[in-house]
Design an enzyme around this catalytic site. Structure first.
Site, PDB file in Angstrom:
ATOM      1  CD  GLU A  55      43.049  45.236  41.026  1.00  0.00           C
ATOM      2  OE1 GLU A  55      41.806  45.487  40.650  1.00  0.00           O
ATOM      3  OE2 GLU A  55      43.485  44.062  41.090  1.00  0.00           O
ATOM      4  NE  ARG A 103      36.332  47.348  35.214  1.00  0.00           N
ATOM      5  CZ  ARG A 103      36.180  46.194  35.554  1.00  0.00           C
ATOM      6  NH1 ARG A 103      37.003  45.282  34.603  1.00  0.00           N
ATOM      7  NH2 ARG A 103      35.675  45.696  36.530  1.00  0.00           N
TER       8      ARG A 103
HETATM    9  N1  5AD Z   1      30.986  42.859  41.412  1.00  0.00           N
HETATM   10  C1  5AD Z   1      31.652  41.971  42.153  1.00  0.00           C
HETATM   11  N2  5AD Z   1      32.322  41.212  41.589  1.00  0.00           N
HETATM   12  C2  5AD Z   1      32.784  41.498  40.180  1.00  0.00           C
HETATM   13  N3  5AD Z   1      33.695  41.105  39.206  1.00  0.00           N
HETATM   14  C3  5AD Z   1      33.576  41.754  38.400  1.00  0.00           C
HETATM   15  N4  5AD Z   1      32.902  42.703  38.337  1.00  0.00           N
HETATM   16  C4  5AD Z   1      32.285  42.735  39.673  1.00  0.00           C
HETATM   17  C5  5AD Z   1      31.321  43.369  40.143  1.00  0.00           C
HETATM   18  N5  5AD Z   1      30.613  44.465  39.818  1.00  0.00           N
HETATM   19  C6  5AD Z   1      34.305  39.843  39.525  1.00  0.00           C
HETATM   20  C7  5AD Z   1      34.361  38.556  38.701  1.00  0.00           C
HETATM   21  C8  5AD Z   1      35.436  37.908  38.676  1.00  0.00           C
HETATM   22  C9  5AD Z   1      36.459  39.054  39.010  1.00  0.00           C
HETATM   23  C10 5AD Z   1      37.745  39.071  37.870  1.00  0.00           C
HETATM   24  O1  5AD Z   1      35.886  40.208  39.379  1.00  0.00           O
HETATM   25  O2  5AD Z   1      33.101  38.176  39.052  1.00  0.00           O
HETATM   26  O3  5AD Z   1      35.352  37.092  39.909  1.00  0.00           O
END
Ligand code: 5AD
Length: 465
Positions: free
Chosen positions: A141, A74
């Site tokens: 996104e 990112r």
């Molecule tokens: N896999 C699943 N969920 C994720 N989030 C961030 N990275 C991952 C990932 N690799 C989710 C966090 C939060 C949201 C901002 O994104 O748990 O719910």
């Protein structure tokens, strides 16, 4: 890294996959009054990522599958992402698509039945978007404001907005060539008690910027705040505000997306499922085109496959209920809707009126005329402080320098007066508002920061460390 194929080849490839795009599914969902269900998911290793996507598909059939990108990618720290892949820089919190490359992106795309979306948080996503499109993935996104102010400290707003204009320009080119790219705008921002008008103002500005570059499928995401009528009003405001501010651009389809609660989650499994269910009910009542799910492991971190699937199950179970028989307080919703539309108008109209939108946005942030509470960026003033009112709706404890009218200020002040009087200790009140849905309140090391008025002394102490 393999050189990127020409755009025309990527478009032909995406078409050759023979599965619907996210834009197709969103159109169908809007037409049929259905809500698509999408989890987040991303792990570093390629084979593990494929297993995760196929496992989720097998167990829970999400309508849209997700590649969540790791934080190094990112922030364009690609060397660190590569080192982490080799095992000598910690673990990755998502899939480093740029490092794996578009050929592996294509492999994921070919083996997963649902269309994929890339979700991330990059202030400069140009390389990631090229890799995404070359992978035949057509849903992306982010935006120049919403992927800057929550995430990075030192990148000027104008820089990230300009980088995202390039992303939108390429998305617009693909769209013009017949492959509609869905651009989802991350209205959630920092997700910390975000007043709805701030979320919507930022996404509308990003939507205008995207439409100006040729984007024709725009998903406007809104985070569940927790008050049912305020949230419902915010969701209903999205198409109305989009119609108002996107009129110069023809043929733009706007979709509504709900993020299930993005703040501090309960640690307790069943309470977390309750909150997920609540989000799903709101998605159904709001008739959104897509809901992005949470998992019951949210308080702990990134979910396992099984935990992630639980979030999808709970969401689908709620969406399948006869929600049209639930009673909505329509008067309360109408009152919130009117207030949200007025606030958003007061925030965005002075900006959209200006000739150079990028400069206008950067200046507005510099002056605090657009402001995001608790922003990570030093280019946002963060003078705005949110709070909940007695009913739990998100209001302003302090409007900072937002250019709100007397009418807007008066309404807000009337709604928060009692609550703020009760909140003699403002930090304690804020903590209670932040932990609104949580089963545990933090023990008070944060007390150390002191009361209102002592804040600058506490800050000075921090700065001196
Ligand atoms: N896999 C699943 N969920 C994720 N989030 C961030 N990275 C991952 C990932 N690799 C989710 C966090 C939060 C949201 C901002 O994104 O748990 O719910």
């Amino acid at each position: 890294m393999d050189p990127f194929p020409p755009l025309a080849e990527s478009i032909a490839y995406a078409r050759s996959l023979g599965k619907p795009t996210v834009a197709d599914l969103l159109s169908d969902a809007a037409r049929d009054g259905r809500t698509l269900v999408q989890p987040r998911s991303g792990v570093g290793d390629h084979d593990a990522m494929l297993d995760l996507l196929l496992g989720l598909e097998h167990r829970a059939q999400p309508d849209v599958a997700t590649i969540t990108i790791d934080s190094y990618t990112r922030l364009l720290q690609l060397d660190t992402a590569r080192r982490a892949l080799r095992g000598d820089a910690g673990t990755l919190n998502g899939y480093p698509l740029v490092s794996h490359g578009w050929r592996r992106g294509r492999e994921l795309n070919e083996l997963v039945r649902a269309p994929l979306q890339v979700r991330h948080g990059s202030p400069d996503a140009r390389l990631l978007f090229r890799t995404t499109l070359a992978s035949g993935i057509t849903s992306f996104e982010g935006g120049g404001i919403s992927y800057n102010v929550p995430y990075v400290k030192n990148i000027p707003i104008a820089s990230s907005v300009r980088a995202w204009q390039e992303v939108d320009r390429v998305a617009g080119e693909a769209t013009a060539a017949g492959l509609v790219v869905d651009r989802e705008l991350f209205g959630t921002l920092t997700a910390v008690l975000m007043p709805p008008s701030i979320c919507l103002a930022v996404t509308l500005i990003e939507a205008v910027l995207a439409a100006a570059e040729g984007v024709r499928c725009i998903s406007i995401a809104y985070p569940q705040g927790g008050h049912p009528w305020q949230d419902l009003a915010a969701l209903r405001a999205i198409p109305r505000l989009a119609a108002r501010y996107l009129t110069p651009y023809s043929g733009v389809r706007v979709h509504t997306v709900l993020h299930q609660f993005m703040g501090i989650f309960p640690t307790d499994w069943s309470r977390a499922i309750d909150l997920i269910t609540y989000g799903a009910l709101l998605a159904g009542l709001g008739n959104v085109d897509k809901v992005v799910t949470k998992s019951p492991a949210e308080a702990r971190g990134i979910p396992t496959l099984a935990e992630n699937a639980e979030g999808i199950f709970a969401t689908r179970a709620a969406l399948e209920q006869p929600l049209d028989r639930l009673v909505i307080d329509e008067d309360a919703v109408a009152d919130e809707l009117e207030a949200i539309e007025r606030e958003v108008g007061e925030l965005v109209e002075p900006i959209l009126d200006q000739r150079d939108l990028v400069v206008a946005v950067a200046d507005a942030f510099a002056d605090g005329r657009i402001d995001v509470p608790f922003s990570a960026s030093r280019f946002a003033q963060s003078l705005v402080t949110p709070c909940r009112d007695q009913e739990g709706a998100i209001r302003f404890a302090d409007v900072g320098r937002l250019p709100f009218s007397q009418a807007t200020r008066r309404r807000n002040d009337d709604l928060v007066r009692v609550r703020l009087r009760e909140r003699a200790d403002s930090l304690d009140g804020l903590m209670r508002d932040l932990y609104f849905f949580s089963d545990e309140r933090p023990s008070p090391p944060w007390k150390w920061f002191g009361r209102r008025g002592e804040r600058s002394a506490a800050h000075a102490q921090v700065a001196a460390r």
